[in-house]
Motif scaffolding. Structure first.
Motif, PDB file in Angstrom:
ATOM      1  N   UNK A 175       0.810  -1.221   0.000  1.00 53.34           N
ATOM      2  CA  UNK A 175       0.000   0.000   0.000  1.00 53.34           C
ATOM      3  C   UNK A 175       0.842   1.270   0.000  1.00 53.34           C
ATOM      4  N   UNK A 176       2.048   1.196   0.563  1.00 52.73           N
ATOM      5  CA  UNK A 176       2.891   2.397   0.649  1.00 52.73           C
ATOM      6  C   UNK A 176       3.994   2.417  -0.405  1.00 52.73           C
ATOM      7  N   UNK A 231       9.014   5.589   7.619  1.00 50.54           N
ATOM      8  CA  UNK A 231       8.442   6.219   6.421  1.00 50.54           C
ATOM      9  C   UNK A 231       7.213   5.459   5.941  1.00 50.54           C
ATOM     10  N   UNK A 232       7.291   4.141   5.970  1.00 50.31           N
ATOM     11  CA  UNK A 232       6.173   3.318   5.513  1.00 50.31           C
ATOM     12  C   UNK A 232       4.970   3.481   6.441  1.00 50.31           C
ATOM     13  N   UNK A 233       5.204   3.410   7.756  1.00 53.33           N
ATOM     14  CA  UNK A 233       4.098   3.532   8.719  1.00 53.33           C
ATOM     15  C   UNK A 233       3.474   4.926   8.628  1.00 53.33           C
ATOM     16  N   UNK A 234       4.319   5.958   8.554  1.00 52.39           N
ATOM     17  CA  UNK A 234       3.806   7.333   8.456  1.00 52.39           C
ATOM     18  C   UNK A 234       2.981   7.521   7.188  1.00 52.39           C
ATOM     19  N   UNK A 235       3.468   7.007   6.068  1.00 52.20           N
ATOM     20  CA  UNK A 235       2.734   7.111   4.799  1.00 52.20           C
ATOM     21  C   UNK A 235       1.379   6.426   4.899  1.00 52.20           C
ATOM     22  N   UNK A 236       1.371   5.230   5.488  1.00 51.51           N
ATOM     23  CA  UNK A 236       0.117   4.477   5.644  1.00 51.51           C
ATOM     24  C   UNK A 236      -0.866   5.243   6.520  1.00 51.51           C
ATOM     25  N   UNK A 237      -0.388   5.764   7.647  1.00 48.10           N
ATOM     26  CA  UNK A 237      -1.273   6.455   8.583  1.00 48.10           C
ATOM     27  C   UNK A 237      -1.789   7.771   8.000  1.00 48.10           C
TER      28      UNK A 237
END
Length: 372
Positions: A79-80, A154-160
């Motif tokens: 998703x990211x 970066x991945x978690x921030x983009x997803x959130x």
């Protein structure tokens, strides 16, 4: 349920991720840009360094690191478009004093992922041909991996940020917890704006002592600076992580090698120190002399949230019905981060917990003793 999370490092972001996946709405506050403090600055080893030197409460959470990050990466990366780059290099430890305890640790503590092999010099050269020839033997942990922590963040921030149930307030320091009837009624930011939620989470890392006076609690968390260097070598040049005398080399997939790390009590100062840099270089070149042939491409320092025995505070804060803690992870914030967030989510939603929550309980925090 609407939850306000103060702090957007690995603890705050992973807590938000756990909660939104359970249908909660989350608002995240950070005093600077999300994911840019200690969590970004660390090395990303998915195990405590020398786990036998840590309290069992640290290892109880850390043992979940690799499988949890693997599972989150499988979910988020499509998703990211950002892969965590979990790199299964294994870890070589060259400290002779730790050989015996390291070789027995996995069996003694029922942690198969900490299984170690004793290597004599010929085997050592096969596993990692760049180790200095003076090292006659070592122990090797083939299942220990590292993760590229800036990419995780970066991945978690983009997803959130693209999630409909999440709001971000960056560069928005929270100054005050407004307390009424044993509850947080709201929080006030630097701009005198109030924000409201049902539940509140402190994931403020090295800055957590900020809340001590407002909560009338002793919060024994303080910043400890850790300094790092980054080399660039050819892709897959260094085949394993290496550790000796608490200094480490962590190879990334693309040939970058993270080297560290120091411990200095200098308050909130994140300026790298030249003498510390040379100590790190000496230790790294002692393990892998050929590293001196490659360029240093970056150097930096971050602030670890030190706490007694490195055990984080996870759970409900004393005397308040809707304030929760997830801070104080010291040297193992990323390593414990995924399991810490899961444990907190389970406590907040009255679910079965991944581990016994008692060792981490903020109820252990004591009231401040004011002298009159």
């Amino acid at each position: 349920m609407h939850i306000a999370i103060i702090g957007a490092g690995i603890s705050g972001l992973m807590t938000a991720l756990e909660l939104v996946e359970q249908g909660c709405s989350v608002t995240i506050f950070d005093q600077q840009q999300a994911a840019k403090a200690a969590s970004w600055a660390g090395g990303g080893i998915l195990s405590p360094m020398y786990p036998w030197r840590y309290d069992s409460a640290v290892n109880a959470l850390a043992k979940h690191a690799k499988p949890l990050y693997q599972a989150w990466n499988e979910k988020l990366a499509p998703q990211t478009g950002i892969d965590f780059q979990i790199h299964e290099t294994g870890m070589l430890i060259l400290d002779e004093d730790d050989f015996e305890v390291g070789l027995n640790y996995a069996k003694q503590h029922h942690e198969p992922m900490q299984q170690a092999e004793y290597l004599q010099q010929e085997q050592l050269e096969q596993v990692n041909p760049h180790i200095h020839s003076k090292y006659q033997h070592g122990i090797y942990f083939p299942q220990i991996a590292n993760v590229r922590n800036p990419r995780v963040l970066q991945s978690i921030t983009t997803y959130l940020k693209q999630h409909p149930k999440v709001q971000f307030h960056e560069h928005c320091p929270i100054q005050k917890l407004n307390i009424q009837n044993n509850k947080i009624s709201s929080i006030t930011d630097d701009f005198d704006q109030k924000h409201f939620a049902d539940e509140y989470v402190l994931a403020t890392g090295a800055w957590s002592k900020h809340w001590a006076e407002q909560l009338n609690l002793e919060i024994p968390v303080a910043p400890i600076q850790g300094q790092m260097l980054l080399f660039k070598t050819p892709e897959n040049w260094l085949p394993t992580m290496c550790m000796n005398k608490v200094m480490y080399l962590i190879p990334r997939n693309d040939g970058h090698i993270v080297c560290g790390s120091s411990m200095r009590n200098v308050g909130f100062n994140i300026t790298p120190n030249e003498a510390v840099k040379h100590n790190i270089l000496d230790a790294c070149f002692d393990m892998v002399p050929e590293l001196a042939n490659f360029p240093i491409v970056h150097e930096w320092a971050g602030l670890r949230p030190s706490s007694p025995n490195g055990i984080p505070y996870i759970g409900k804060m004393p005397e308040l019905n809707n304030l929760w803690a997830n801070f104080g992870h010291f040297r193992n914030g990323l390593c414990m981060g995924a399991a810490s967030a899961r444990l907190l989510r389970q406590l907040m939603l009255n679910q079965t917990t991944i581990e016994d929550a008692k060792p981490y309980s903020p109820q252990h925090l004591t009231q401040m003793d004011f002298a009159y």
